[in-house]
Design a protein around this motif. Structure first.
Motif, short mmCIF file in Angstrom:
data_model
loop_
_atom_site.label_atom_id
_atom_site.label_comp_id
_atom_site.label_asym_id
_atom_site.label_seq_id
_atom_site.Cartn_x
_atom_site.Cartn_y
_atom_site.Cartn_z
N SER A 161 -7.40 -4.14 -8.39
CA SER A 161 -6.19 -3.38 -8.74
C SER A 161 -6.08 -3.21 -10.24
O SER A 161 -5.69 -2.14 -10.75
N GLY B 190 -2.92 -4.59 -1.75
CA GLY B 190 -2.39 -4.56 -0.40
C GLY B 190 -3.46 -4.88 0.63
O GLY B 190 -3.20 -5.59 1.62
N VAL B 191 -4.68 -4.36 0.41
CA VAL B 191 -5.79 -4.63 1.33
C VAL B 191 -6.10 -6.12 1.34
O VAL B 191 -6.37 -6.71 2.40
N LEU C 282 -3.71 -0.26 -4.02
CA LEU C 282 -4.31 -0.26 -2.69
C LEU C 282 -5.08 -1.55 -2.44
O LEU C 282 -4.96 -2.17 -1.37
N ILE D 122 0.84 -1.20 0.00
CA ILE D 122 0.00 0.00 0.00
C ILE D 122 0.87 1.25 0.00
O ILE D 122 0.58 2.25 -0.68
#
Length: 368
Positions: free
Chosen positions: A236, A246-247, A243, A155
């Motif tokens: 993504s 990464g989440v 983001l 992130i």
């Protein structure tokens, strides 16, 4: 227990990974709860129903899961390195942690079935819980820790090579492999829960066969993790923001954290010396109190010694007018009753003691 204070004789048996330490379910016949019928299934008469066969089934479940996870971990690692996806690398760490976990569980199955000896007179059943606890810790450290850390760094940095197709292909193949392993674990759980006339959920809560429980939860978490990874990568790709990748990685880590915590708590409870479920405790108390020369059971203690192995110890108030021979006969009858109802009971120790009529130790055990 004899008049001289000798414990009730119990035939030698080796604790093995067997059926769950369970109590009659709500929908069983009324006679079960009342103590007139025996809810435990009949002793197996064919090799397919032997305790060795059940142990082999658990070993097979662990081996299949381990081989599947090893192959999947390698594929995910390659896909993660090519794509730069945090979710894929987290899934690679997830599968690698699961592979090492299966090794620990395999050791647990082998070590926990060693025969009792002078140094360990109650057997090595609890060693299964030790290795299963170590496996849960490894999932916590190796899987959850890496996934959450890598998700946060992704992130922050936002790095991704854009090789999405490779990730999708590996995720699809992984889902098929993990699904195969999960179905095998689910078949074993379903078979055992039906054998004991309880739901799968209750079986997983009550069973002391921690290896099957671990494989079931880990495979279920793996399937959910693959869905999370696919969703993160797709978002993504659609939004152009890393983001979501990464989440997804953080979500996978939190999922592993929950599974590891649940398994660790279950194994710690068993290591400390968990009692049998409450309704099973009450049924044992009823069986002992139902012997004609017994006036009360003021103290009743139980402990799960290992997968499918239970110890029962009780202070029993016998009728003051009975002879020592009658006490011995009553002790043998108590052992027969308990072992007939619950074959998992390996040891029975009765201590003649003074008590008050009808003052029985009820509502003990684990309230689940």
């Amino acid at each position: 227990m004899t008049a001289e204070g000798k414990p009730a004789r119990v035939p030698e048996q080796t604790p093995t990974a067997g059926p769950p330490l369970t109590e009659p379910d709500d929908h069983l016949p009324a006679g079960v709860a009342g103590g007139s019928a025996l809810p435990a299934p009949a002793e197996p008469t064919s090799p397919a129903g032997s305790s060795d066969d059940k142990g082999n089934e658990s070993v097979g479940t662990v081996v299949v899961a381990g081989l599947a996870n090893l192959a999947i971990a390698a594929a995910k690692l390659v896909a993660g390195m090519l794509s730069g996806s945090a979710a894929m690398l987290s899934e690679a760490a997830h599968s690698l942690a699961d592979t090492v976990t299966e090794v620990f569980l395999f050791v647990a199955l082998r070590r926990g079935t060693k025969e009792p000896d002078e140094e360990h007179p109650f057997g090595y059943g609890k060693e299964s819980f030790v290795w299963a606890f170590i496996a849960a810790l490894f999932t916590f450290i190796g899987g959850a820790g890496f996934s959450i850390y890598h998700g946060v760094t992704t992130i922050i940095s936002g790095e991704h090579s854009g090789q999405f197709l490779v990730s999708y292909v590996v995720l699809e193949v992984s889902f098929l492999a993990e699904g195969t392993s999960f179905l095998k674990a689910q078949r074993q759980v379903t078979g055992e829960s039906r054998r004991w006339n309880i739901s799968r959920r209750r079986f997983l809560r009550l069973t002391s066969d921690t290896t099957v429980k671990a494989v079931y939860f880990e495979d279920a978490a793996a399937l959910i993790g693959l869905i999370l990874a696919a969703a993160g990568i797709a978002l993504s790709q659609i939004t152009g923001s890393e983001l979501w990748d990464g989440v997804a990685s953080i979500a996978i880590g939190l999922l592993l954290l929950v599974v590891a915590t649940v398994l660790a708590r279950a194994n710690v409870s068993l290591l400390v010396g968990r009692a049998v479920p409450r309704r099973m405790h009450n049924q044992i108390a009823d069986d002992l109190a139902g012997i004609p020369v017994v006036t009360a059971v003021p103290t009743l203690l139980t402990m799960q010694l290992g997968p499918g192995a239970i110890l029962v110890a009780a202070k029993v108030d016998f009728d003051d007018e009975v002879s020592g021979a009658e006490i011995e006969a009553a002790s043998d009858e108590a052992e027969r009753r308990l072992r007939s109802r619950y074959p998992g009971i390996r040891y029975v120790f009765l201590d003649p003691t003074r008590g008050r009529a009808a003052r029985d130790h009820r509502d003990g055990g684990v309230d689940i």
